[in-house]
Structures are given as structure tokens and as C-alpha cells.
Design a protein around this motif. Structure first.
Motif, PDB file in Angstrom:
ATOM      1  N   GLU A   1       0.843  -1.192   0.000  1.00 54.51           N
ATOM      2  CA  GLU A   1       0.000   0.000   0.000  1.00 54.51           C
ATOM      3  C   GLU A   1       0.880   1.245   0.000  1.00 54.51           C
ATOM      4  OE1 GLU A   1      -2.391  -0.250   3.500  1.00 54.51           O
ATOM      5  OE2 GLU A   1      -0.705   0.017   4.846  1.00 54.51           O
ATOM      6  N   LEU A   2       0.244   2.374  -0.223  1.00 56.93           N
ATOM      7  CA  LEU A   2       0.964   3.641  -0.183  1.00 56.93           C
ATOM      8  C   LEU A   2       0.809   4.263   1.190  1.00 56.93           C
ATOM      9  CD1 LEU A   2       0.039   5.269  -3.605  1.00 56.93           C
ATOM     10  CD2 LEU A   2       2.144   4.111  -2.973  1.00 56.93           C
ATOM     11  N   LYS A   3       1.907   4.763   1.714  1.00 57.25           N
ATOM     12  CA  LYS A   3       1.899   5.498   2.976  1.00 57.25           C
ATOM     13  C   LYS A   3       2.341   6.916   2.678  1.00 57.25           C
ATOM     14  CE  LYS A   3       1.342   2.330   6.252  1.00 57.25           C
ATOM     15  NZ  LYS A   3       0.645   2.410   7.480  1.00 57.25           N
ATOM     16  N   ASP A   4       1.767   7.866   3.392  1.00 63.22           N
ATOM     17  CA  ASP A   4       2.181   9.258   3.222  1.00 63.22           C
ATOM     18  C   ASP A   4       3.505   9.482   3.927  1.00 63.22           C
ATOM     19  OD1 ASP A   4       0.025  10.092   1.683  1.00 63.22           O
ATOM     20  OD2 ASP A   4      -1.224  10.382   3.457  1.00 63.22           O
ATOM     21  N   TYR A   5       4.486   9.928   3.190  1.00 59.08           N
ATOM     22  CA  TYR A   5       5.788  10.289   3.728  1.00 59.08           C
ATOM     23  C   TYR A   5       5.746  11.777   3.989  1.00 59.08           C
ATOM     24  CZ  TYR A   5      10.746  11.461   3.759  1.00 59.08           C
ATOM     25  OH  TYR A   5      11.989  11.951   4.091  1.00 59.08           O
ATOM     26  N   THR A   6       5.914  12.163   5.222  1.00 60.68           N
ATOM     27  CA  THR A   6       5.877  13.569   5.591  1.00 60.68           C
ATOM     28  C   THR A   6       7.242  14.198   5.356  1.00 60.68           C
ATOM     29  OG1 THR A   6       4.270  13.023   7.295  1.00 60.68           O
ATOM     30  CG2 THR A   6       5.321  15.179   7.442  1.00 60.68           C
ATOM     31  N   GLY A   7       7.239  15.289   4.634  1.00 60.61           N
ATOM     32  CA  GLY A   7       8.485  16.004   4.406  1.00 60.61           C
ATOM     33  C   GLY A   7       9.071  16.499   5.717  1.00 60.61           C
ATOM     34  N   ARG A   8      10.370  16.692   5.726  1.00 57.32           N
ATOM     35  CA  ARG A   8      11.038  17.148   6.947  1.00 57.32           C
ATOM     36  C   ARG A   8      12.270  17.953   6.572  1.00 57.32           C
ATOM     37  NH1 ARG A   8      15.392  13.592   8.334  1.00 57.32           N
ATOM     38  NH2 ARG A   8      15.508  11.904   6.854  1.00 57.32           N
ATOM     39  N   PRO A   9      12.745  18.767   7.491  1.00 54.31           N
ATOM     40  CA  PRO A   9      13.979  19.518   7.214  1.00 54.31           C
ATOM     41  C   PRO A   9      15.206  18.615   7.423  1.00 54.31           C
ATOM     42  CG  PRO A   9      13.086  20.149   9.333  1.00 54.31           C
ATOM     43  CD  PRO A   9      12.109  19.191   8.727  1.00 54.31           C
ATOM     44  N   ILE A  10      16.141  18.706   6.507  1.00 58.76           N
ATOM     45  CA  ILE A  10      17.408  17.979   6.638  1.00 58.76           C
ATOM     46  C   ILE A  10      18.547  18.942   6.317  1.00 58.76           C
ATOM     47  CG2 ILE A  10      16.439  15.722   6.073  1.00 58.76           C
ATOM     48  CD1 ILE A  10      17.587  16.064   3.243  1.00 58.76           C
ATOM     49  N   ARG A  11      19.747  18.578   6.702  1.00 55.43           N
ATOM     50  CA  ARG A  11      20.917  19.418   6.400  1.00 55.43           C
ATOM     51  C   ARG A  11      21.708  18.802   5.268  1.00 55.43           C
ATOM     52  NH1 ARG A  11      21.302  23.902   9.080  1.00 55.43           N
ATOM     53  NH2 ARG A  11      20.487  23.925  11.185  1.00 55.43           N
TER      54      ARG A  11
END
Length: 96
Positions: free
Chosen positions: A51-61
Motif C-alpha cells: 500500500e501507499l503510505k504518506d511520507y511527511t516532508g522534513r527539514p534535513i541538512r
């Protein structure tokens, strides 16, 4: 195990040629990908569910510049094995 090894084993077990088995495997994988792309889950009885899961964007360096970059939110495929598959894996690994 890679695709070539999987095809060889499946062909031997199904009594098919490796070419036929490869075509069948490619068709199955394509059908799963197309169904997921349409937003629908794929359930294989006794095996598991894709199934598809929502990947939540996040801040990265950024590793080199150390600049803060935000990743985008997007759907990602995931797999959930069913209890039957889990048992088979556990029994095959001596219950590790």
C-alpha cells in the motif's frame, strides 16, 4: 536472492521455462506498480499487503554545505507481511 535466481527457482517449481517465468514475474510486478500508482492497495492472500503510505516532508541538512533543505511530502510504497509469511520465515530461520 536476485531476480535471476528467483526466476530460476520459480521456473523449476512451476515447470515453465525461465523466459516464461520472467515474463510472468514482470507482468505481476507491473500490475502491482500500476495499482499502487492508482492509489489502491494490493493484497496477496497469505503473503502480505502492498500500500501507499504518506511520507511527511522534513527539514534535513545538506552534508557538505550544512544548508537546511526541506524534503517534499509524497506517497511511498510499503509492505506489511501477513502472519502466515511471518511464521514461515520464523520456522525457516530456526525461530530466531
Amino acid at each position: 536472492m536476485n531476480t535471476r535466481e528467483l526466476v530460476a527457482i520459480a521456473a523449476r517449481q512451476a515447470g515453465m521455462t525461465q523466459g516464461q517465468t520472467r515474463e510472468a514475474l514482470d507482468a505481476i510486478l507491473q500490475a502491482i506498480a500500476e495499482t499502487l500508482s492508482g492509489g489502491d492497495p494490493v493484497t496477496l492472500a497469505g503473503f502480505g499487503r502492498f500500500e501507499l503510505k504518506d511520507y511527511t516532508g522534513r527539514p534535513i541538512r545538506h552534508p557538505r554545505t550544512r544548508e537546511l533543505v526541506h524534503t517534499e511530502s509524497r506517497p511511498r510504497p510499503s509492505f506489511h507481511p501477513y502472519p502466515r509469511l511471518k511464521r514461515q520465515v520464523e520456522e525457516g530461520n530456526g525461530g530466531r
